[in-house]
Write an enzyme that holds these catalytic residues in place. Structure first.
Site, PDB file in Angstrom:
ATOM      1  N   LYS A  52       0.843  -1.200   0.000  1.00 29.52           N
ATOM      2  CA  LYS A  52       0.000   0.000   0.000  1.00 29.52           C
ATOM      3  C   LYS A  52       0.878   1.249   0.000  1.00 29.52           C
ATOM      4  CE  LYS A  52      -3.778  -2.542   1.983  1.00 29.52           C
ATOM      5  NZ  LYS A  52      -4.482  -3.041   3.162  1.00 29.52           N
ATOM      6  N   GLN A  96      -5.116  -1.918   9.226  1.00 29.16           N
ATOM      7  CA  GLN A  96      -4.871  -3.218   8.605  1.00 29.16           C
ATOM      8  C   GLN A  96      -5.491  -4.331   9.463  1.00 29.16           C
ATOM      9  OE1 GLN A  96      -3.369  -3.734   5.532  1.00 29.16           O
ATOM     10  NE2 GLN A  96      -3.989  -5.860   5.838  1.00 29.16           N
ATOM     11  N   ASP A 119     -11.429   2.116   3.204  1.00 28.20           N
ATOM     12  CA  ASP A 119     -11.636   0.662   3.045  1.00 28.20           C
ATOM     13  C   ASP A 119     -13.109   0.347   2.781  1.00 28.20           C
ATOM     14  OD1 ASP A 119      -9.553  -1.121   2.969  1.00 28.20           O
ATOM     15  OD2 ASP A 119      -9.277  -1.196   5.154  1.00 28.20           O
TER      16      ASP A 119
END
Ligand code: NDP
Length: 280
Positions: A52, A96, A119
Site C-alpha cells: 500500500k 490493517q 476501506d
C-alpha cells in the site's frame, strides 16, 4: 481458450490514471494523505501494508505509517484513530486487519470518520451502498466491477451468482452487481444444490476461501468466472477458489490467480483515497 482477464494490466492502468489526477490536484494545491495503522507484525499484514505504501508513493499520495506493538490496547488504538479523524491533512484512514484478538475490530471500524473510511467497511459506508447513496465501497468488490467493465463485459440483465457472503467481499459484491442492474443470487455454505445455482450464472463470482473448490461441473458453458480466493497450494504456489485448469475450457472469460482480482484491491484503495481528497 477463454479470455484471461488481466488484473495486473487493469490495475496498472487505473494507477496510472490516478497518478495523473493526483498531479492535477497538486497543481491546484490539493495533496492527498493516507494514514495506515498496523498493530503487531503479522508477516502477511506487513507485506500488504508495504504494498500500500509503495502504491501511494507511485501515485503521489503521502502516506503516514503507524506501526504499533501487538500489546496496544483498544483504547490506545481508538485514541489514535480519533486523532487522525481530527487531522485535516489526513484524507484516508486504513487499519490493517486482522487485529490482535483482544481488540474489537468492529469498534475500531466504527470509530473511523466515514469521510475517511477508504476501506469502505464502516456501517455508514455499507448502508449507503445498500440504499444506493454515495460512499466508499469495499475495494475488492469495487475492483471486480472495474475488471468486468474494462473487459467489456455487460452486467445489466445478466444472471450473476456470488458464492460467499462475507462483509468485505460477498455482500458488497452482490450489492454492486445489483447497482449495475444484474440479477443477483448469493450462495453460501448452507445453499442446497450449489452446482445447480452456480450453473445459472452468466457471471460467477467466487469468494469461498476454499482452494480449487469450483470445478467445471459448477460452471455454465460460456460463463464469466471471477475468482477472489487466494491460497498457497502444497507446492507453495498461489491458487484460487476456482480450479482454473478445469474451468478455463468451459468459460468465456476468467481471472487467473495470481494476477486477476488481487492487484485490483490496491488500485481501488488508491482510487478511494483520491476520492476522499477531492470530497474533503
Ligand atoms: P470468509 O471466510 O469471510 O467467507 C467465506 C464465504 O464462503 C462465507 O460466506 C461462507 O458461507 C462461504 N462458504 C464457505 N464454504 C462454502 C461452501 N462449501 N459452499 C458455499 N459457500 C461456502 O472469506 P472472505 O470473503 O473474506 O474471502 C474469500 C476468499 O477471498 C479467501 O480466499 C480470501 O483470502 C480471498 N480474498 C481475496 C482478496 C483479494 O484482494 N483478492 C480480498 C479478500 C479476500 P457462510 O457465510 O455460510 O459461512
Amino acid at each position: 481458450m477463454p479470455h484471461i482477464i488481466d488484473g495486473k494490466a487493469v490495475s496498472a492502468m487505473i494507477k496510472k490514471e490516478l497518478k495523473g489526477k493526483v498531479k492535477e490536484l497538486k497543481e491546484q494545491g490539493i495533496s492527498i494523505c493516507l494514514a495506515v495503522i498496523q498493530v503487531g507484525n503479522d508477516p502477511a499484514s506487513s507485506v500488504y501494508v508495504g504494498n500500500k505504501k509503495k502504491a501511494c508513493a507511485y501515485i503521489g499520495i503521502d502516506s503516514l505509517a503507524y506501526e504499533l506493538p501487538e500489546e496496544t490496547t483498544q483504547e490506545e488504538l481508538l485514541s489514535l484513530v480519533g486523532e487522525l479523524n481530527r487531522k485535516e491533512e489526513v484524507n484516508g484512514i486504513l487499519v490493517q486487519l486482522p487485529l490482535p484478538g483482544h481488540i474489537d475490530e468492529n469498534a475500531v471500524i466504527r470509530a473511523i470518520d466515514p469521510k475517511k473510511d477508504v476501506d469502505g467497511f464502516h456501517p455508514q459506508s455499507v448502508g449507503a451502498l445498500c440504499i444506493g447513496q454515495p460512499g466508499f465501497v469495499s475495494c475488492t468488490p469495487a475492483g471486480i466491477i472495474q475488471l468486468l467493465k474494462r473487459s467489456g463485459i455487460e452486467i445489466a440483465g445478466k444472471e450473476c451468482v456470488v458464492v460467499g457472503r462475507s462483509n468485505i467481499v460477498g455482500k458488497p459484491m452482490a450489492l454492486l452487481l445489483l447497482r449495475e442492474n444484474g440479477t443477483v443470487t448469493v450462495a453460501h455454505s448452507r445453499t442446497k444444490e450449489l452446482e445447480e445455482v452456480t450453473k445459472r450464472a452468466d457471471i460467477l463470482i467466487v469468494a469461498v476461501g476454499k482452494p480449487k473448490m469450483i470445478t467445471r461441473e459448477f460452471v455454465k458453458e460460456g460463463a464469466v468466472v471471477i475468482d477472489v480466493g487466494i491460497h498457497r497450494n502444497e507446492d507453495n504456489k498461489l491458487c484460487g477458489d476456482v480450479d482454473f485448469d478445469s474451468v478455463a475450457p468451459v468459460c468465456s472469460a476468467i481471472t487467473p490467480v495470481p494476477g486477476g482480482v488481487g492487484p485490483m484491491t490496491i488500485a481501488m484503495l488508491m482510487h478511494n483515497c483520491v476520492e476522499a481528497g477531492i470530497l474533503q
